[in-house]
Structures are given as structure tokens and as C-alpha cells.
Design a protein around this motif. Structure first.
Motif, PDB file in Angstrom:
ATOM      1  N   VAL A  58       0.985  -1.137  -0.143  1.00 27.57           N
ATOM      2  CA  VAL A  58      -0.040  -0.039  -0.009  1.00 27.57           C
ATOM      3  C   VAL A  58       0.918   1.432   0.046  1.00 27.57           C
ATOM      4  N   ARG A  59       2.244   1.070   0.412  1.00 24.36           N
ATOM      5  CA  ARG A  59       3.021   2.251   0.274  1.00 24.36           C
ATOM      6  C   ARG A  59       4.320   1.833  -0.450  1.00 24.36           C
ATOM      7  N   GLY A  60       4.727   2.111  -1.602  1.00 27.89           N
ATOM      8  CA  GLY A  60       6.202   1.818  -2.191  1.00 27.89           C
ATOM      9  C   GLY A  60       5.744   0.379  -2.505  1.00 27.89           C
ATOM     10  N   SER A  61       6.887  -0.398  -2.987  1.00 27.44           N
ATOM     11  CA  SER A  61       7.107  -1.269  -3.454  1.00 27.44           C
ATOM     12  C   SER A  61       8.166  -2.213  -3.152  1.00 27.44           C
ATOM     13  N   VAL A  79      20.411  -4.855   3.839  1.00 24.72           N
ATOM     14  CA  VAL A  79      19.451  -5.369   4.801  1.00 24.72           C
ATOM     15  C   VAL A  79      18.595  -4.254   5.550  1.00 24.72           C
ATOM     16  N   ALA A  80      19.361  -2.972   5.869  1.00 31.39           N
ATOM     17  CA  ALA A  80      18.824  -1.978   6.575  1.00 31.39           C
ATOM     18  C   ALA A  80      17.828  -1.172   5.742  1.00 31.39           C
ATOM     19  N   VAL A  81      18.106  -1.195   4.275  1.00 25.09           N
ATOM     20  CA  VAL A  81      17.076  -0.555   3.494  1.00 25.09           C
ATOM     21  C   VAL A  81      15.864  -1.421   3.329  1.00 25.09           C
ATOM     22  N   VAL A  82      16.027  -2.791   3.477  1.00 27.92           N
ATOM     23  CA  VAL A  82      14.837  -3.587   3.389  1.00 27.92           C
ATOM     24  C   VAL A  82      13.991  -3.291   4.566  1.00 27.92           C
ATOM     25  N   ILE A  83      14.709  -3.324   5.723  1.00 28.98           N
ATOM     26  CA  ILE A  83      13.990  -3.177   7.013  1.00 28.98           C
ATOM     27  C   ILE A  83      13.317  -1.627   7.103  1.00 28.98           C
ATOM     28  N   ARG A  84      14.055  -0.437   6.694  1.00 31.59           N
ATOM     29  CA  ARG A  84      13.501   0.634   6.650  1.00 31.59           C
ATOM     30  C   ARG A  84      12.095   0.925   5.649  1.00 31.59           C
ATOM     31  N   GLY A  88       9.417   0.146   8.520  1.00 33.01           N
ATOM     32  CA  GLY A  88       9.505   1.651   8.666  1.00 33.01           C
ATOM     33  C   GLY A  88       8.584   2.430   7.887  1.00 33.01           C
ATOM     34  N   SER A  89       8.117   1.829   6.705  1.00 27.13           N
ATOM     35  CA  SER A  89       7.256   2.768   5.817  1.00 27.13           C
ATOM     36  C   SER A  89       5.656   2.101   5.814  1.00 27.13           C
ATOM     37  N   ASN A  96       3.677  -5.865   8.722  1.00 27.64           N
ATOM     38  CA  ASN A  96       4.794  -5.575   8.385  1.00 27.64           C
ATOM     39  C   ASN A  96       6.019  -5.740   9.094  1.00 27.64           C
ATOM     40  N   LYS A  97       5.993  -5.932  10.328  1.00 23.35           N
ATOM     41  CA  LYS A  97       7.130  -6.243  11.059  1.00 23.35           C
ATOM     42  C   LYS A  97       7.634  -7.725  10.981  1.00 23.35           C
TER      43      LYS A  97
END
Length: 151
Positions: A58-61, A79-84, A88-89, A96-97
Motif C-alpha cells: 500500500v506504500r512503495g513496492s 538489509v537496513a534498506v529492506v527494514i526501513r 519503517g514505511s 509489516n514487522k
């Protein structure tokens, strides 16, 4: 006007084929986030559905997340990008978590990265990343990667 000979035509075809292969390998690498072994959008959608989400972002892809991750060089930054982006979004409508933890565990396992953490430590990092800046959460790639590197 010069008319190319058979040798020149074969060379042009070889160059075209090489360019096509290179473009294809770049696309595959970007689609996997630059990980040696990434996760496909279909795998992520299935994980999300298994945790009660719809499997539709629903936000981003997840495709864009993997393109973003590909820009970084270290495994922990990727991995941090994936988590954020996922936690995060709040990319999905639900789960999500849990989806994020499952993705990260899969990336660690599939890429043979020694993960000394307990599941609880990873969950804490993902929870902190999902909180946002106002709640004192981890919001930058650097801060998430640093936390990952400590576990």
C-alpha cells in the motif's frame, strides 16, 4: 556508403548479444537488491500473506526497495534498506514487522551470513525501525545497519 561484410555483421550481432546479456544481469542484480541471493516480490507477498497481510503493497513496492538496496555495497546496509522500507514505511496493510523479520532471516540464511542474534534482538531492531523519528526509532540506513552489525 560501406556495406558491412559477413564478419562485421557477426561482430555487430555478438556485441548486441553481449549488451543484452549485460543489461539482463544488471536487471537481475537490481531486482535481487544486489544480494547474492535475494528475495523475489512473489516470495515477499507470500510471506506477508502468511502474517495476515494482503500481500499487496500500500506504500512503495518491494521492487523499488530492492532497487534502493542495490545502491549500497555492504550486506548490512542492504538489509537496513529492506527494514526501513518494509517496516519503517509500513509497506503492507498488516504484518509489516513479521514480514520484515522473515525477509531478513531469509537473507541472512540464504547468503550464509553468520547471524549471532536471537530472534528477539532482530525483532527489537525491526520494531525500533517501525516507530519513526518522533518515537525515537531507528530511521537512517546507517543507524539500522549499525544495530544489525552488533547482533
Amino acid at each position: 556508403m560501406l556495406i558491412p561484410g559477413v564478419g562485421e555483421i557477426k561482430l555487430l550481432k555478438d556485441i548486441s548479444e553481449a549488451k543484452r546479456i549485460l543489461e539482463s544481469s544488471r536487471a537481475v542484480r537490481a531486482a535481487s537488491g544486489g544480494f547474492k541471493y535475494g528475495v523475489s516480490p512473489e516470495e515477499v507477498a507470500e510471506l506477508n500473506r502468511s502474517f495476515g497481510g494482503s500481500g499487496s503493497a500500500v506504500r512503495g513496492s518491494i521492487e523499488n526497495t530492492m532497487l534502493n538496496a542495490e545502491r549500497y555495497s555492504s550486506f548490512y546496509d542492504k538489509v537496513a534498506v529492506v527494514i526501513r522500507d518494509v517496516a519503517g514505511s509500513h509497506m503492507y496493510d498488516d504484518g509489516n514487522k513479521r514480514t520484515t523479520v522473515a525477509i531478513v532471516e531469509k537473507l541472512f540464511q540464504d547468503n550464509n551470513i553468520a547471524n549471532r542474534s536471537t530472534g528477539q534482538e532482530l525483532e527489537t531492531i525491526v520494531l525500533r525501525a517501525s516507530k519513526g523519528r518522533d518515537a525515537g526509532g531507528l530511521t537512517s540506513i546507517a543507524s539500522i545497519a549499525k544495530a544489525l552489525g552488533k547482533i
